[in-house]
Design an enzyme around this catalytic site. Structure first.
Site, short mmCIF file in Angstrom:
data_model
loop_
_atom_site.label_atom_id
_atom_site.label_comp_id
_atom_site.label_asym_id
_atom_site.label_seq_id
_atom_site.Cartn_x
_atom_site.Cartn_y
_atom_site.Cartn_z
N GLU A 154 0.97 -1.21 0.04
CA GLU A 154 -0.36 0.04 -0.32
C GLU A 154 1.28 0.92 -0.01
O GLU A 154 1.63 1.54 0.91
CB GLU A 154 -0.86 0.05 1.24
CG GLU A 154 -1.80 0.80 1.73
CD GLU A 154 -2.53 1.05 2.17
OE1 GLU A 154 -2.70 0.80 3.53
OE2 GLU A 154 -3.61 1.90 2.65
N ARG A 212 5.78 -13.47 9.53
CA ARG A 212 6.40 -11.63 9.67
C ARG A 212 8.03 -11.73 9.80
O ARG A 212 8.83 -12.61 11.23
CB ARG A 212 5.72 -10.89 10.13
CG ARG A 212 3.94 -10.07 9.87
CD ARG A 212 3.61 -9.45 10.53
NE ARG A 212 3.88 -8.00 10.75
CZ ARG A 212 3.51 -7.10 9.64
NH1 ARG A 212 2.27 -7.79 9.26
NH2 ARG A 212 3.94 -6.12 9.61
N LYS A 261 4.59 0.73 9.50
CA LYS A 261 4.98 2.11 8.72
C LYS A 261 4.06 3.22 9.45
O LYS A 261 4.81 4.45 9.75
CB LYS A 261 3.96 1.76 7.33
CG LYS A 261 4.70 1.37 6.92
CD LYS A 261 3.87 1.14 5.10
CE LYS A 261 3.34 0.15 4.44
NZ LYS A 261 2.47 0.00 3.34
P1 ATP Z 1 2.99 -2.19 8.07
O1 ATP Z 1 1.66 -3.04 8.55
O2 ATP Z 1 3.84 -2.39 8.68
O3 ATP Z 1 1.80 -0.80 8.12
P2 ATP Z 1 1.88 -3.35 5.39
O4 ATP Z 1 1.40 -5.03 6.13
O5 ATP Z 1 0.69 -2.32 6.16
O6 ATP Z 1 2.96 -3.02 6.74
P3 ATP Z 1 2.16 -3.15 2.83
O7 ATP Z 1 2.24 -2.44 2.27
O8 ATP Z 1 0.44 -3.73 2.96
O9 ATP Z 1 1.99 -2.96 4.29
O10 ATP Z 1 2.60 -4.32 2.58
C1 ATP Z 1 3.02 -5.14 1.53
C2 ATP Z 1 3.35 -6.50 1.18
O11 ATP Z 1 4.15 -7.19 2.77
C3 ATP Z 1 1.85 -7.64 2.26
O12 ATP Z 1 2.07 -9.01 1.16
C4 ATP Z 1 2.60 -7.48 3.97
O13 ATP Z 1 2.17 -9.11 4.45
C5 ATP Z 1 3.90 -7.87 4.01
N1 ATP Z 1 4.65 -6.81 5.00
C6 ATP Z 1 4.27 -6.13 6.10
N2 ATP Z 1 5.25 -6.14 6.89
C7 ATP Z 1 5.94 -7.74 6.48
C8 ATP Z 1 6.79 -8.16 7.85
N3 ATP Z 1 7.53 -7.76 8.50
N4 ATP Z 1 7.75 -9.47 7.09
C9 ATP Z 1 7.37 -9.90 6.29
N5 ATP Z 1 6.00 -9.12 5.14
C10 ATP Z 1 5.84 -8.06 5.79
#
Ligand code: ATP
Ligand code: MG
Length: 586
Positions: A48, A291, A301
Site C-alpha cells: 500500500e 512476518r 509504517k
Molecule cells: P505495516 O503493517 O508495517 O504498516 P503493511 O503490512 O500494512 O505494513 P503493506 O504495504 O500492506 O504493508 O505490505 C505489503 C506486503 O508486505 C504485504 O504482503 C505484507 O504482508 C508484507 N509485509 C509487511 N510487513 C512485513 C513483515 N514484517 N514481514 C514480512 N512481510 C511483511
C-alpha cells in the site's frame, strides 16, 4: 563460503552460492508445477503506497520476486491503492526504487485502481446473485450488530432488500449521491460465522476523496479483501503470498474469487480489453507466512511515519531508520538483506530475530565486498621526530587482505601522522598492547615506532606524541618482522582529508520498543547514543570515493560514503556496523 562478486557490484549475486531453498512455500510451488496444476508461476508484491518500505517488506519482496525468478515465473508489483486518503505518489516512486535497489524487477507495474471498473462490475454481479446488499447501518451500528468472538452477530435490517433496490442504491452510491459513511455494500455471507471476517463484511464504502490515479472518478472505494483477491485473479496470480495476519481472511478471499468467478465471466473483464492490462482470470491460492520481526526495531509504517513527523529522526532515510531507504543510507547492501531473508527462512512460526543476525549479515557481506581503507576517528598527532622535516613517501597497500582482485592503492606517509587517541594510554590498563610512553607499536604497513615524548597543554591534556620510526623496520626489511605487541592504524597528517564521521548505533535501547508496559512507548526508548558526529581524517583514497561506496576502515568498522552529503573535498562517512558485536543492553 566463496565470494565471487566484483567489488562494489551491489546488486550482483548473493555472497553465498544459492542452495536450493526448501521452505514450505517453495515445496508447494514445486508440487504445483510437477502435478501440472500450473504450468507457470505468477506472484505479486502488493504494497500500500502509504509509507516507505521497511526491512520487513524485504522479506516479502525477496519471497515474491525470488520465487518467481527461481521457478521461471513472473512477479508483478501491484500498488494496493484502495485507500486514497493515506496514499501519496512520493511513496509510489520510493517503493519502486526500493524494489529495484534490492535487486528485483517486475513483470508488470499494476495498481488495484487499474481494476476499479472490473471490481465494480463484480459487485453488481454479486448483488444480482443475491450475494451482496446495500446496508444503511452506521459504522457504530455495524459494530453493535457484528457480535463477538463468543456471540453470533445479528442480521442487518437491510439484508433482505430486493436485488432491484440494491442495484439502484449501489449505482447511486457510485454516482456520488450519498455522503461518506452513509451506506456500504456488504457481502451476504453468515452473521453467525465463527470467523468474524465472514460476518457480512463490507465490500465497498463511500469516500468522496480524490485518488492519486483515478482523480475524482470514484466516490466509492473497494475494501482490501475484495480488491486484493480479485486483483490476484485478474492477474492470473497462482500463489498469493502474504503474512500470517491474513490467515483468517483467506475464507473471504476464496469467497470473493469463487462468487465473482472472473474465470468464467469474460463480460466482467471487458473494461480491461485493449488497455494492455492482464485479464487472465485464474484461481489464485493465498498462502501465509510469518512476518519478519527483529528486536530493537519498530516495523510498522505508522510508527515509522510518526518518528519522522515528530522529528525524532531526520527523515525517512535517516541512517538509523529501519526503512529500506534508511538502511541503504546507513550502508546496508541489498545482498546483506537478501542474505538475512535466507538465513531467517520462511515458515508459519512467529519469531523475533536478534538484531545481531541482521548486523552479522552485513558484516559477512562487507567483509568479502568492501575494500579496506584507513581512517582516524578521534585524532591525536604523532610526530616521527627522527624523520627530516617535510619528509613524505607513498606506500602501496593491498585493498583487501584476502582477495587480490581488489588490487592496491597508494597511501601517503610522512613525518606527521594522525593516530587514534584511544590507541595511546599514559597509564595502560592490564593487558594493553598498544602505545604507551617509551613503548613500541607497529604502524600498519609502515614500520615500528616508539613513543618518546608526550606533549600536554596547560590543562594536562595530551595534545601530541613525538617518537622515533625504527629505520630497520620498514616493510620488506629484516627488522620488519621484529616482534611488537600491537598494530595500530594511522593516516598522514599532511595529506589526509578532514571528514565528518557519523557513528550510528541501534535506534532503540531496549529489545522490544513496541512494549507499552509502564505507560511508555517506543518514543521513550530512543537510544541517546544512536548517533554521534565526530571530525576525523580519512586517507585520500577514501575521500575520493563516490557516494554510497562502502569501506572497511581498518580496526574501526564498516562505513559508507553518505549518499546525500559526501563530497570528495568534504567527505562524510556513516558507520554501517562495527567490526564485532559489542552491543550491551543499557
Ligand atoms: P505495516 O503493517 O508495517 O504498516 P503493511 O503490512 O500494512 O505494513 P503493506 O504495504 O500492506 O504493508 O505490505 C505489503 C506486503 O508486505 C504485504 O504482503 C505484507 O504482508 C508484507 N509485509 C509487511 N510487513 C512485513 C513483515 N514484517 N514481514 C514480512 N512481510 C511483511
Ligand atoms: Mg497491510
Amino acid at each position: 563460503m566463496s565470494h565471487r562478486t566484483a567489488p562494489g557490484a551491489d546488486t550482483a549475486g548473493d555472497p553465498a552460492p544459492p542452495a536450493e531453498k526448501q521452505d514450505f512455500i517453495r515445496q508447494i510451488v514445486r508440487q504445483d508445477l510437477a502435478s501440472g496444476k500450473h504450468s507457470a508461476i505468477r506472484t505479486r508484491f502488493p504494497p500500500e503506497p502509504n509509507g516507505y518500505l521497511h526491512i520487513g517488506h524485504a522479506k516479502a519482496i525477496c519471497l515474491d520476486f525470488g520465487i518467481a525468478a527461481e521457478f521461471g515465473g513472473l512477479c508483478n508489483l501491484r500498488f494496493d491503492d484502495t485507500n486514497p486518503a493515506k496514499e501519496d505518489p512520493e511513496f509510489v516512486q520510493a517503493i519502486q526504487d526500493d524494489v529495484r535497489w534490492l535487486g528485483f524487477d517486475w513483470a508488470g507495474l499494476r495498481h488495484a485502481s487499474d481494476y476499479f471498473e472490473v471490481f465494480y462490475l463484480g459487485a453488481e454481479k454479486l448483488i444480482r446473485q443475491g450475494d451482496a446488499f446495500v446496508c444503511d447501518l452506521s459504522a457504530e451500528q455495524v459494530r453493535e450488530y457484528r457480535g463477538t468472538l463468543t456471540e453470533p452477530g445479528r442480521n442487518s435490517p437491510y439484508r433482505d432488500r430486493s436485488v432491484e433496490e440494491n442495484l439502484d442504491l449501489f449505482r447511486r452510491m457510485r454516482a456520488g449521491e450519498f455522503a461518506d459513511g452513509a451506506r456500504t455494500l456488504r457481502a451476504k455471507i453468515d452473521m453467525a460465522s465463527g470467523n468474524m471476517n465472514l460476518r457480512d463484511p463490507a465490500l465497498y464504502r463511500i469516500k468522496q476523496v480524490a485518488h492519486q490515479n483515478t482523480g475524482d472518478a470514484w466516490p466509492i472505494y473497494p475494501m482490501y479483501d475484495y480488491a486484493h483477491s480479485l486483483g490476484d485473479a485478474i492477474e492470473g496470480i497462482t500463489h498469493s503470498l502474504c503474512t500470517l495476519e491474513f490467515e483468517d481472511h483467506r475464507p473471504l478471499y476464496d469467497w470473493c474469487v469463487d462468487r465473482v468467478d472472473l474465470a468464467n465471466s469474460p463480460e466482467l473483464l471487458a473494461p480491461l480489453l485493449g488497455k494492455g492490462l492482464p485479464n487472465e482470470a485464474a484461481k489464485p491460492r493465498q498462502i501465509e507466512f510469518s512476518r519478519l520481526n527483529i528486536n530493537y526495531t519498530v516495523m510498522s509504517k505508522r510508527k515509522l511515519t510518526q518518528l519522522v513527523a515528530e522529528g525524532l529522526v531526520d527523515g525517512w532515510d535517516d541512517p538509523r531508520m529501519y526503512t529500506l531507504q534508511g538502511l541503504r543510507r546507513r550502508g546496508y547492501t541489498p545482498a546483506a538483506l537478501r542474505l538475512l531473508v535466507d538465513r531467517v527462512g520462511i515458515s508459519k512460526q512467529n519469531s523475533v530475530i536478534d538484531f545481531s543476525v541482521l548486523e552479522g549479515c552485513l558484516r559477512d557481506d562487507l567483509d568479502a565486498r568492501a575494500p579496506r581503507r584507513m581512517a582516524v576517528v578521534e585524532p591525536l598527532k604523532f610526530v616521527l621526530a627522527n624523520l627530516p622535516e617535510g619528509h613524505t613517501e607513498t606506500l602501496t597497500f593491498p585493498n583487501h587482505p584476502k582477495d587480490e582482485s581488489f588490487g592496491t592503492r597508494e597511501v601517503p606517509f610522512s613525518r606527521e601522522l594522525w593516530i587514534e587517541r584511544g590507541d595511546f594510554a599514559e597509564v595502560p590498563p592490564k593487558g594493553w598492547k598498544r602505545l604507551v610512553p617509551g613503548g613500541e607499536v607497529r604502524l600498519r604497513g609502515a614500520g615500528i615506532v616508539r613513543c618518546d615524548e608526550v606533549v600536554k597543554d596547560d590543562d594536562g591534556n595530551v595534545v601530541e606524541l613525538r617518537g622515533t620510526l625504527d629505520p630497520e623496520s620498514r616493510p620488506g626489511m629484516e627488522g620488519a618482522n621484529r616482534k611488537v605487541k600491537g598494530t595500530i592504524h594511522w593516516v598522514d597528517a599532511t595529506r589526509a582529508v578532514a571528514a565528518e564521521i557519523r557513528l550510528y548505533d541501534r535506534l532503540f535501547s531496549v529489545a522490544n520498543p513496541d512494549d507499552e508496559a509502564d505507560g511508555k512507548t517506543y518514543r521513550d526508548h530512543i537510544n541517546p547514543d544512536s548517533r554521534a558526529v565526530v571530525q576525523g581524517y580519512v586517507e585520500p583514497a577514501a575521500a575520493a570515493a563516490e557516494p554510497e561506496t562502502r569501506f572497511q576502515f581498518e580496526r574501526t568498522g564498516y562505513f559508507v560514503a553518505d549518499r546525500r552529503d559526501h563530497r570528495s573535498d568534504a567527505p562524510v562517512f556513516n558507520r554501517a556496523v562495527t567490526l564485532r558485536d559489542t552491543w550491551t543492553q543499557k
